[in-house]
Scaffold this motif. Structure first.
Motif, PDB file in Angstrom:
ATOM      1  N   SER A   3      12.543   4.561  22.804  1.00 35.03           N
ATOM      2  CA  SER A   3      14.007   4.566  22.884  1.00 35.03           C
ATOM      3  C   SER A   3      14.640   5.236  21.663  1.00 35.03           C
ATOM      4  O   SER A   3      14.253   4.990  20.520  1.00 35.03           O
ATOM      5  CB  SER A   3      14.501   3.123  22.982  1.00 35.03           C
ATOM      6  N   TRP A   4      15.641   6.086  21.926  1.00 36.69           N
ATOM      7  CA  TRP A   4      16.357   6.778  20.841  1.00 36.69           C
ATOM      8  C   TRP A   4      17.101   5.789  19.946  1.00 36.69           C
ATOM      9  O   TRP A   4      17.467   6.133  18.820  1.00 36.69           O
ATOM     10  CB  TRP A   4      17.363   7.780  21.403  1.00 36.69           C
ATOM     11  N   THR A  18      10.328  16.910  28.580  1.00 33.60           N
ATOM     12  CA  THR A  18      10.395  17.027  27.124  1.00 33.60           C
ATOM     13  C   THR A  18      11.600  16.217  26.640  1.00 33.60           C
ATOM     14  O   THR A  18      12.322  15.614  27.436  1.00 33.60           O
ATOM     15  CB  THR A  18      10.600  18.481  26.675  1.00 33.60           C
ATOM     16  N   ASP A  19      11.845  16.277  25.335  1.00 32.01           N
ATOM     17  CA  ASP A  19      13.021  15.596  24.781  1.00 32.01           C
ATOM     18  C   ASP A  19      14.324  16.233  25.267  1.00 32.01           C
ATOM     19  O   ASP A  19      15.380  15.606  25.205  1.00 32.01           O
ATOM     20  CB  ASP A  19      12.996  15.665  23.241  1.00 32.01           C
ATOM     21  N   ASN A  20      14.263  17.486  25.705  1.00 26.83           N
ATOM     22  CA  ASN A  20      15.489  18.229  26.021  1.00 26.83           C
ATOM     23  C   ASN A  20      15.579  18.729  27.463  1.00 26.83           C
ATOM     24  O   ASN A  20      16.567  19.388  27.821  1.00 26.83           O
ATOM     25  CB  ASN A  20      15.623  19.437  25.082  1.00 26.83           C
ATOM     26  N   ALA A  21      14.545  18.481  28.260  1.00 30.13           N
ATOM     27  CA  ALA A  21      14.525  18.933  29.655  1.00 30.13           C
ATOM     28  C   ALA A  21      13.693  17.933  30.445  1.00 30.13           C
ATOM     29  O   ALA A  21      12.628  17.526  29.979  1.00 30.13           O
ATOM     30  CB  ALA A  21      13.897  20.326  29.747  1.00 30.13           C
ATOM     31  N   TRP A  22      14.193  17.544  31.608  1.00 33.48           N
ATOM     32  CA  TRP A  22      13.467  16.517  32.367  1.00 33.48           C
ATOM     33  C   TRP A  22      13.727  16.675  33.859  1.00 33.48           C
ATOM     34  O   TRP A  22      14.702  17.290  34.272  1.00 33.48           O
ATOM     35  CB  TRP A  22      13.877  15.116  31.896  1.00 33.48           C
ATOM     36  N   MET A  28      12.805   2.289  33.730  1.00 32.34           N
ATOM     37  CA  MET A  28      11.440   2.833  33.794  1.00 32.34           C
ATOM     38  C   MET A  28      11.050   3.413  32.429  1.00 32.34           C
ATOM     39  O   MET A  28      11.756   4.230  31.862  1.00 32.34           O
ATOM     40  CB  MET A  28      11.399   3.965  34.837  1.00 32.34           C
ATOM     41  N   MET A  29       9.955   2.935  31.882  1.00 32.74           N
ATOM     42  CA  MET A  29       9.435   3.446  30.607  1.00 32.74           C
ATOM     43  C   MET A  29       8.520   4.640  30.921  1.00 32.74           C
ATOM     44  O   MET A  29       7.523   4.469  31.630  1.00 32.74           O
ATOM     45  CB  MET A  29       8.653   2.326  29.916  1.00 32.74           C
ATOM     46  N   HIS A  30       8.860   5.828  30.440  1.00 28.78           N
ATOM     47  CA  HIS A  30       8.005   6.963  30.818  1.00 28.78           C
ATOM     48  C   HIS A  30       6.654   6.915  30.091  1.00 28.78           C
ATOM     49  O   HIS A  30       6.548   6.503  28.945  1.00 28.78           O
ATOM     50  CB  HIS A  30       8.701   8.313  30.718  1.00 28.78           C
ATOM     51  N   ILE A  31       5.611   7.329  30.812  1.00 31.23           N
ATOM     52  CA  ILE A  31       4.235   7.272  30.316  1.00 31.23           C
ATOM     53  C   ILE A  31       3.575   8.641  30.473  1.00 31.23           C
ATOM     54  O   ILE A  31       2.894   9.128  29.591  1.00 31.23           O
ATOM     55  CB  ILE A  31       3.423   6.232  31.127  1.00 31.23           C
ATOM     56  N   LYS A  32       3.852   9.282  31.648  1.00 29.60           N
ATOM     57  CA  LYS A  32       3.130  10.518  31.963  1.00 29.60           C
ATOM     58  C   LYS A  32       3.631  11.707  31.149  1.00 29.60           C
ATOM     59  O   LYS A  32       3.003  12.762  31.134  1.00 29.60           O
ATOM     60  CB  LYS A  32       3.194  10.782  33.465  1.00 29.60           C
ATOM     61  N   CYS A  33       4.781  11.558  30.484  1.00 27.68           N
ATOM     62  CA  CYS A  33       5.265  12.637  29.612  1.00 27.68           C
ATOM     63  C   CYS A  33       5.175  12.209  28.150  1.00 27.68           C
ATOM     64  O   CYS A  33       6.014  12.586  27.335  1.00 27.68           O
ATOM     65  CB  CYS A  33       6.678  13.074  30.005  1.00 27.68           C
ATOM     66  N   HIS A  57      15.569   8.925  28.976  1.00 23.16           N
ATOM     67  CA  HIS A  57      14.520   7.888  28.938  1.00 23.16           C
ATOM     68  C   HIS A  57      13.753   7.886  27.625  1.00 23.16           C
ATOM     69  O   HIS A  57      12.730   7.220  27.504  1.00 23.16           O
ATOM     70  CB  HIS A  57      13.588   8.009  30.137  1.00 23.16           C
ATOM     71  N   GLY A  58      14.226   8.645  26.650  1.00 21.05           N
ATOM     72  CA  GLY A  58      13.647   8.531  25.313  1.00 21.05           C
ATOM     73  C   GLY A  58      12.739   9.663  24.897  1.00 21.05           C
ATOM     74  O   GLY A  58      12.690  10.717  25.534  1.00 21.05           O
TER      75      GLY A  58
END
Ligand code: RP5
Ligand code: MG
Ligand code: MG
Length: 281
Positions: A29-30, A216-220, A1-6, A94-95
């Motif tokens: 992607s990282w 976020t990049d560090n919390a999901w 799944m490619m995230h869009i809403k975040c 998810h990046g």
């Protein structure tokens, strides 16, 4: 799944003061180098104030989290496998999201929720209602309107430390769709007893990452979504009195179709449920 809403726009509930730095689809992607990437650092003031459900900042005295493990009563294991780190902080599996820090989420890394999808067949004069175009019966689910952003959603919520997911599923349904927080203990025990059979018979629909606008990049956000279905006409779910409560401002039985626009990844979960039941989608 490619995230869009975040990704893109402003971080929720910041009065458009905290923009997400832009992350094009091909740089999510990282593994794709993105040397110019300079995400905004943001952790909401109410999280920095240190409520009981939130972690301290990484590096604070006495904070020794055990990542990728059940850390005392806190589950820091991701459904997505072992997560990696970015400057000592858990890194979103998810990046990139355009925001560093925790935003409005309490935990570094995975923040675990549970989503109860309570369904029944739409009935008319004792018969299932069939959709004109698809010729499949129409399924309905209990849908709430979130107080934080006005979007329609599954009545889900966070798993408390040490709480079993099966308990969270029923508790959140009772709080958000039945307004348990304002019932007498007598009313609560009666309703809990009535719902027992339904909640014992759930089926897992999904477990994993959620494309939640707070990520976020560090919390999901991660969730376990279960379907609780009542197929007997005139049974419990046809009599149940819905009352919005806690973080829900409204509640209703929503007909299920592909036209639904729901919070986070909830539309995907509902699609899976509809297809499992051979319902209209
Ligand atoms: C979503 O946020 C989950 O799928 C769940 O529905 C919800 C949990 O957060 P709160 O409702 O407690 O804000 O990502
Ligand atoms: Mg809740
Ligand atoms: Mg909720």
């Amino acid at each position: 799944m490619m995230h869009i809403k975040c990704r893109g726009g402003f971080y929720p509930r910041t009065d458009d003061k905290v923009p997400r730095s832009e992350v094009p689809d091909n740089k999510v992607s990282w593994t794709v180098p993105f040397p110019e990437y300079a995400p905004t650092e943001y952790t909401a003031p109410h999280i920095l104030a240190g409520p009981a459900y939130a972690d301290p900042n990484i590096g604070s005295d006495g904070f020794r989290p055990v990542w990728n493990a059940v850390d005392g009563s806190i589950n820091r294991v991701s459904h997505e496998g072992v997560y990696e780190f970015d400057n000592g902080r858990p890194r979103n599996p998810h990046g990139r999201t355009g925001i560093r820090g925790r935003g409005a989420l309490g935990r570094w890394g995975p923040n675990h929720a549970a989503d109860p999808i309570v369904t029944r067949w739409k009935m008319d004069a004792g018969q299932k209602v069939i959709h004109d175009a698809s010729k499949n019966p129409i399924l309905q689910f209990v849908c709430i309107k979130r107080r934080d952003n006005g979007q329609w959603a599954i009545p889900g919520g966070m798993v408390d430390p040490g709480e079993k997911v099966s308990v969270t599923l029923q508790r959140e349904f009772q709080e958000e769709a039945l307004n348990f927080l304002e019932m007498t203990s007598e009313q609560k025990s009666k309703a809990t007893e009535e719902l027992k059979e339904l909640f014992n018979g759930g089926e897992e629909i999904y477990s994993g990452y959620v494309d939640d606008p707070r990520n976020t990049d560090n919390a999901w956000m991660e969730t376990v979504a279960y379907n609780f279905h009542d197929s007997k006409p005139n049974a419990l779910l046809y009599k149940l009195q819905l009352h919005a409560g806690d973080d829900a401002q409204a509640v209703k039985w929503q007909d299920i179709s592909h036209k639904l626009d729901l919070y986070a990844s909830h539309r995907n979960f509902i699609e899976t449920v509809a297809k499992k039941h051979g319902a209209h989608w």
